[in-house]
Design a protein around this motif. Structure first.
Motif, PDB file in Angstrom:
ATOM      1  N   LYS A  20      37.519  43.029  41.857  1.00  0.00           N
ATOM      2  CA  LYS A  20      36.497  43.373  40.652  1.00  0.00           C
ATOM      3  C   LYS A  20      37.246  44.516  39.790  1.00  0.00           C
ATOM      4  CE  LYS A  20      32.910  40.096  41.856  1.00  0.00           C
ATOM      5  NZ  LYS A  20      31.490  40.836  42.805  1.00  0.00           N
ATOM      6  N   ILE A  21      36.983  45.931  40.391  1.00  0.00           N
ATOM      7  CA  ILE A  21      36.841  46.855  39.633  1.00  0.00           C
ATOM      8  C   ILE A  21      38.628  47.204  39.199  1.00  0.00           C
ATOM      9  CG2 ILE A  21      37.802  49.666  40.046  1.00  0.00           C
ATOM     10  CD1 ILE A  21      34.711  49.170  41.571  1.00  0.00           C
ATOM     11  N   ILE A  22      39.523  46.348  40.198  1.00  0.00           N
ATOM     12  CA  ILE A  22      41.280  47.426  39.419  1.00  0.00           C
ATOM     13  C   ILE A  22      41.339  45.294  39.335  1.00  0.00           C
ATOM     14  CG2 ILE A  22      42.241  47.698  41.821  1.00  0.00           C
ATOM     15  CD1 ILE A  22      43.189  45.105  42.789  1.00  0.00           C
ATOM     16  N   LEU A  23      40.413  44.568  38.854  1.00  0.00           N
ATOM     17  CA  LEU A  23      41.191  43.353  37.797  1.00  0.00           C
ATOM     18  C   LEU A  23      39.959  43.489  36.546  1.00  0.00           C
ATOM     19  CD1 LEU A  23      42.408  40.969  38.433  1.00  0.00           C
ATOM     20  CD2 LEU A  23      39.165  39.397  38.392  1.00  0.00           C
ATOM     21  N   VAL A  24      39.254  44.086  36.845  1.00  0.00           N
ATOM     22  CA  VAL A  24      38.736  45.237  34.736  1.00  0.00           C
ATOM     23  C   VAL A  24      39.828  46.313  34.436  1.00  0.00           C
ATOM     24  CG1 VAL A  24      36.778  46.392  34.473  1.00  0.00           C
ATOM     25  CG2 VAL A  24      36.228  44.200  35.617  1.00  0.00           C
ATOM     26  N   GLU A  25      39.957  47.267  35.492  1.00  0.00           N
ATOM     27  CA  GLU A  25      40.702  48.142  35.483  1.00  0.00           C
ATOM     28  C   GLU A  25      42.249  47.826  35.133  1.00  0.00           C
ATOM     29  OE1 GLU A  25      42.620  52.058  37.148  1.00  0.00           O
ATOM     30  OE2 GLU A  25      41.587  50.895  38.479  1.00  0.00           O
TER      31      GLU A  25
END
Length: 161
Positions: A20-25
């Motif tokens: 989720k974090i890398i998708l938002v980043e």
């Protein structure tokens, strides 16, 4: 999960916290890369890509960091979701910035291909790809493009890491 599909909202909820974090980043960095490529001359921001060398250079990597696959998945998933509006250079830039935040060594390569167009004239095409070690993680091209220059970012870890 297929790398070429953007998860629907219900599938995003099931992703791991890291994904989720890398998708938002990736969703924030891709528009920034788009803005740089479209609005700012290359000579002004190319130094942000790393150390420039001619040809294709392997970053000094002993092992390939498995996080690179998750980052490639995120960048490509966002691009697919927005109708593939980002170029290969923009995708490689965003992924390289994400690698740098995690101290993953990489090499962003710019290359060209000359071929005959539909009108029988010679056409030159450009392409960018991103490598981690010997593996191309973003911008696969099947070896068709000739590397012109590389922008390398190398990170070294302490002996006991």
């Amino acid at each position: 999960m297929d790398i070429n599909t953007m998860p629907s909202f219900s599938k995003i909820c099931c992703l791991s916290r890291i994904r989720k974090i890398i998708l938002v980043e990736a969703a924030f960095l891709l528009p920034f890369a788009w803005l740089l490529v479209r609005a700012v001359p290359f000579r002004w921001w190319s130094r942000w890509l790393g150390t420039s060398t001619s040809g294709e250079v392997d970053p000094d990597v002993v092992t390939v960091d498995e996080r690179s696959q998750d980052i490639a998945w995120a960048v490509l998933a966002i691009n697919r979701h927005v109708g593939e509006r980002f170029t290969c250079l923009m995708l490689a830039m965003a992924a390289q910035w994400m690698f740098s935040r995690r101290r993953i060594s990489s090499s962003l390569v710019l290359g060209t291909l000359t071929e005959r167009g539909e009108d029988k004239r010679m056409v030159m095409k450009a392409h960018a790809w991103l490598r981690v070690g010997a593996r191309v993680v973003v911008g696969q091209h099947g070896g068709r493009y000739i590397p012109i220059s590389s922008f390398v970012r190398t990170y070294h870890y302490p002996e006991d890491y």
